[in-house]
Motif scaffolding. Structure first.
Motif, PDB file in Angstrom:
ATOM      1  N   ASP A  30      26.905  41.847  44.956  1.00 42.60           N
ATOM      2  CA  ASP A  30      26.126  41.475  46.132  1.00 42.60           C
ATOM      3  C   ASP A  30      27.000  41.604  47.373  1.00 42.60           C
ATOM      4  O   ASP A  30      27.833  40.752  47.654  1.00 42.60           O
ATOM      5  CB  ASP A  30      25.590  40.054  45.986  1.00 42.60           C
ATOM      6  N   LEU A  31      26.787  42.657  48.099  1.00 42.59           N
ATOM      7  CA  LEU A  31      27.580  42.967  49.278  1.00 42.59           C
ATOM      8  C   LEU A  31      27.364  41.951  50.389  1.00 42.59           C
ATOM      9  O   LEU A  31      28.247  41.707  51.195  1.00 42.59           O
ATOM     10  CB  LEU A  31      27.207  44.367  49.770  1.00 42.59           C
ATOM     11  N   TYR A  32      26.196  41.332  50.416  1.00 39.73           N
ATOM     12  CA  TYR A  32      25.843  40.453  51.518  1.00 39.73           C
ATOM     13  C   TYR A  32      26.139  38.984  51.236  1.00 39.73           C
ATOM     14  O   TYR A  32      25.970  38.141  52.093  1.00 39.73           O
ATOM     15  CB  TYR A  32      24.377  40.672  51.886  1.00 39.73           C
ATOM     16  N   ASP A  33      26.556  38.652  50.048  1.00 43.72           N
ATOM     17  CA  ASP A  33      26.991  37.301  49.693  1.00 43.72           C
ATOM     18  C   ASP A  33      28.484  37.414  49.431  1.00 43.72           C
ATOM     19  O   ASP A  33      28.914  37.601  48.305  1.00 43.72           O
ATOM     20  CB  ASP A  33      26.254  36.810  48.449  1.00 43.72           C
ATOM     21  N   PHE A  68      32.567  49.820  36.235  1.00 44.46           N
ATOM     22  CA  PHE A  68      31.722  50.244  37.343  1.00 44.46           C
ATOM     23  C   PHE A  68      31.001  49.041  37.943  1.00 44.46           C
ATOM     24  O   PHE A  68      30.579  48.138  37.219  1.00 44.46           O
ATOM     25  CB  PHE A  68      30.663  51.255  36.865  1.00 44.46           C
ATOM     26  N   PHE A  69      30.856  49.064  39.256  1.00 43.37           N
ATOM     27  CA  PHE A  69      30.120  48.052  39.990  1.00 43.37           C
ATOM     28  C   PHE A  69      29.096  48.766  40.857  1.00 43.37           C
ATOM     29  O   PHE A  69      29.367  49.828  41.414  1.00 43.37           O
ATOM     30  CB  PHE A  69      31.067  47.213  40.864  1.00 43.37           C
ATOM     31  N   ARG A  70      27.905  48.154  40.983  1.00 43.51           N
ATOM     32  CA  ARG A  70      26.816  48.761  41.764  1.00 43.51           C
ATOM     33  C   ARG A  70      26.542  47.915  43.001  1.00 43.51           C
ATOM     34  O   ARG A  70      26.431  46.701  42.919  1.00 43.51           O
ATOM     35  CB  ARG A  70      25.548  48.846  40.929  1.00 43.51           C
ATOM     36  N   VAL A  71      26.428  48.591  44.147  1.00 40.46           N
ATOM     37  CA  VAL A  71      26.133  47.952  45.418  1.00 40.46           C
ATOM     38  C   VAL A  71      24.804  48.496  45.919  1.00 40.46           C
ATOM     39  O   VAL A  71      24.577  49.706  45.856  1.00 40.46           O
ATOM     40  CB  VAL A  71      27.242  48.262  46.454  1.00 40.46           C
ATOM     41  N   GLU A  72      23.920  47.619  46.382  1.00 36.26           N
ATOM     42  CA  GLU A  72      22.658  48.040  46.989  1.00 36.26           C
ATOM     43  C   GLU A  72      22.759  47.843  48.492  1.00 36.26           C
ATOM     44  O   GLU A  72      22.850  46.719  48.970  1.00 36.26           O
ATOM     45  CB  GLU A  72      21.480  47.224  46.439  1.00 36.26           C
ATOM     46  N   LEU A  73      22.754  48.935  49.227  1.00 39.02           N
ATOM     47  CA  LEU A  73      22.833  48.869  50.683  1.00 39.02           C
ATOM     48  C   LEU A  73      21.423  48.775  51.251  1.00 39.02           C
ATOM     49  O   LEU A  73      20.566  49.599  50.928  1.00 39.02           O
ATOM     50  CB  LEU A  73      23.538  50.109  51.229  1.00 39.02           C
ATOM     51  N   THR A  74      21.183  47.781  52.104  1.00 36.94           N
ATOM     52  CA  THR A  74      19.862  47.619  52.713  1.00 36.94           C
ATOM     53  C   THR A  74      19.742  48.385  54.024  1.00 36.94           C
ATOM     54  O   THR A  74      18.658  48.493  54.578  1.00 36.94           O
ATOM     55  CB  THR A  74      19.560  46.132  52.966  1.00 36.94           C
ATOM     56  N   THR A  75      20.848  48.899  54.503  1.00 36.01           N
ATOM     57  CA  THR A  75      20.895  49.701  55.716  1.00 36.01           C
ATOM     58  C   THR A  75      22.062  50.673  55.583  1.00 36.01           C
ATOM     59  O   THR A  75      22.992  50.403  54.820  1.00 36.01           O
ATOM     60  CB  THR A  75      21.069  48.796  56.955  1.00 36.01           C
ATOM     61  N   PRO A  76      22.052  51.788  56.271  1.00 33.49           N
ATOM     62  CA  PRO A  76      23.223  52.672  56.222  1.00 33.49           C
ATOM     63  C   PRO A  76      24.484  51.909  56.623  1.00 33.49           C
ATOM     64  O   PRO A  76      24.453  51.072  57.529  1.00 33.49           O
ATOM     65  CB  PRO A  76      22.880  53.770  57.230  1.00 33.49           C
ATOM     66  N   ALA A  77      25.586  52.188  55.947  1.00 27.57           N
ATOM     67  CA  ALA A  77      26.804  51.420  56.195  1.00 27.57           C
ATOM     68  C   ALA A  77      28.045  52.243  55.894  1.00 27.57           C
ATOM     69  O   ALA A  77      27.986  53.258  55.208  1.00 27.57           O
ATOM     70  CB  ALA A  77      26.800  50.159  55.330  1.00 27.57           C
ATOM     71  N   VAL A  78      29.160  51.764  56.428  1.00 20.63           N
ATOM     72  CA  VAL A  78      30.477  52.301  56.094  1.00 20.63           C
ATOM     73  C   VAL A  78      31.014  51.414  54.985  1.00 20.63           C
ATOM     74  O   VAL A  78      31.158  50.199  55.159  1.00 20.63           O
ATOM     75  CB  VAL A  78      31.418  52.281  57.317  1.00 20.63           C
ATOM     76  N   LEU A  79      31.290  51.995  53.830  1.00 22.80           N
ATOM     77  CA  LEU A  79      31.701  51.225  52.661  1.00 22.80           C
ATOM     78  C   LEU A  79      33.190  51.404  52.394  1.00 22.80           C
ATOM     79  O   LEU A  79      33.711  52.516  52.454  1.00 22.80           O
ATOM     80  CB  LEU A  79      30.902  51.686  51.440  1.00 22.80           C
ATOM     81  N   VAL A  90      33.662  55.297  53.923  1.00 24.88           N
ATOM     82  CA  VAL A  90      32.666  56.281  53.520  1.00 24.88           C
ATOM     83  C   VAL A  90      31.316  55.863  54.091  1.00 24.88           C
ATOM     84  O   VAL A  90      30.883  54.736  53.896  1.00 24.88           O
ATOM     85  CB  VAL A  90      32.577  56.367  51.977  1.00 24.88           C
ATOM     86  N   VAL A  91      30.656  56.765  54.801  1.00 25.22           N
ATOM     87  CA  VAL A  91      29.337  56.486  55.352  1.00 25.22           C
ATOM     88  C   VAL A  91      28.302  56.766  54.270  1.00 25.22           C
ATOM     89  O   VAL A  91      28.254  57.864  53.710  1.00 25.22           O
ATOM     90  CB  VAL A  91      29.062  57.350  56.598  1.00 25.22           C
ATOM     91  N   LEU A  92      27.501  55.746  53.973  1.00 21.70           N
ATOM     92  CA  LEU A  92      26.483  55.875  52.932  1.00 21.70           C
ATOM     93  C   LEU A  92      25.114  55.504  53.481  1.00 21.70           C
ATOM     94  O   LEU A  92      24.997  54.594  54.311  1.00 21.70           O
ATOM     95  CB  LEU A  92      26.815  54.949  51.756  1.00 21.70           C
ATOM     96  N   PRO A  93      24.064  56.163  53.005  1.00 23.32           N
ATOM     97  CA  PRO A  93      22.707  55.792  53.426  1.00 23.32           C
ATOM     98  C   PRO A  93      22.260  54.526  52.698  1.00 23.32           C
ATOM     99  O   PRO A  93      22.928  54.044  51.781  1.00 23.32           O
ATOM    100  CB  PRO A  93      21.881  56.999  52.989  1.00 23.32           C
ATOM    101  N   GLU A  94      21.125  54.039  53.083  1.00 23.57           N
ATOM    102  CA  GLU A  94      20.509  52.905  52.406  1.00 23.57           C
ATOM    103  C   GLU A  94      20.293  53.261  50.930  1.00 23.57           C
ATOM    104  O   GLU A  94      19.977  54.396  50.607  1.00 23.57           O
ATOM    105  CB  GLU A  94      19.168  52.626  53.079  1.00 23.57           C
ATOM    106  N   GLY A  95      20.512  52.292  50.025  1.00 21.55           N
ATOM    107  CA  GLY A  95      20.305  52.541  48.604  1.00 21.55           C
ATOM    108  C   GLY A  95      21.538  52.183  47.790  1.00 21.55           C
ATOM    109  O   GLY A  95      22.390  51.424  48.226  1.00 21.55           O
ATOM    110  N   ALA A  96      21.632  52.755  46.620  1.00 21.49           N
ATOM    111  CA  ALA A  96      22.700  52.413  45.675  1.00 21.49           C
ATOM    112  C   ALA A  96      23.990  53.156  45.989  1.00 21.49           C
ATOM    113  O   ALA A  96      23.976  54.272  46.497  1.00 21.49           O
ATOM    114  CB  ALA A  96      22.266  52.728  44.245  1.00 21.49           C
ATOM    115  N   ALA A  97      25.082  52.500  45.665  1.00 22.14           N
ATOM    116  CA  ALA A  97      26.415  53.099  45.694  1.00 22.14           C
ATOM    117  C   ALA A  97      27.190  52.472  44.550  1.00 22.14           C
ATOM    118  O   ALA A  97      26.849  51.381  44.079  1.00 22.14           O
ATOM    119  CB  ALA A  97      27.103  52.834  47.029  1.00 22.14           C
TER     120      ALA A  97
END
Length: 182
Positions: free
Chosen positions: A50-53, A69-80, A124-131
């Motif tokens: 949970d990127l936001y907690d 492996f860990f999965r992150v769900e981006l709710t908005t485009p972000a630099v990860l 790394v610039v990523l769009p909204e969604g999984a990373a």
């Protein structure tokens, strides 16, 4: 029939009638695949992060070939950015780790294989969604008793949707930023 013969017959019949598991209580060994948090060795079984907690994740490498492996769900485009620390820099372990970031299509975007502690991959610039973030021990540096700590940071690219004249309904401020007053 004397008592000792009768007792022997009862013991033999009981031994035949009881299941083998009652007679020989062998200790059971739990395979590594049943360790909590494992297996997270593939994209499909990645542990949600949970990127936001804000928190950090921790884990152990069970073998030299272990990959987590860990999965992150981006709710908005972000630099990860992702960072792994093993305490090797403090001299308490020989463990060092590699870290990598993948997009939703499982395409490698950034990787740090220098085996330094801490190791960081990112911006790394990523769009909204999984990373995804992958961590694994460096060759020859396994210490199964040493946990690693993982932190993943995401900085949103835009917090407000009013940077164009059509989206704004306010005034233009000095740095050419449009202000939306609604």
């Amino acid at each position: 029939m004397n008592r000792s013969t009768l007792l022997l017959i009862i013991v033999l019949l009981t031994a035949v009638a009881l299941p083998a598991s009652w007679v020989a209580a062998e200790p059971t060994i739990t395979p590594a695949t049943y360790v909590p948090g494992e297996p997270n060795d593939t994209f499909a079984t990645a542990i949600p992060y949970d990127l936001y907690d804000y928190h950090s994740a921790s884990g152990y490498f069970l073998t030299a070939a272990d990959v987590d492996f860990f999965r992150v769900e981006l709710t908005t485009p972000a630099v990860l950015t992702a960072r792994i620390e093993t305490a090797q820099a403090y001299g308490t372990t020989t463990l060092t780790a590699e870290i990598a970031i993948y997009d939703a299509n499982q395409t490698l975007l950034a990787e740090n294989t220098t085996c330094t502690d801490p190791a960081e991959a990112g911006s790394v610039v990523l769009p909204e969604g999984a990373a995804y973030v992958r961590v694994r021990p460096c060759a020859g540096a396994l210490d199964i008793d040493q946990a690693y700590g993982l932190e993943i940071y995401g900085e949103p690219l835009e917090l407000e949707p009013n940077n164009t004249r059509p989206a704004a309904n306010g005034a233009l401020i000095p740095n050419n930023e449009y202000v939306n007053y609604n």
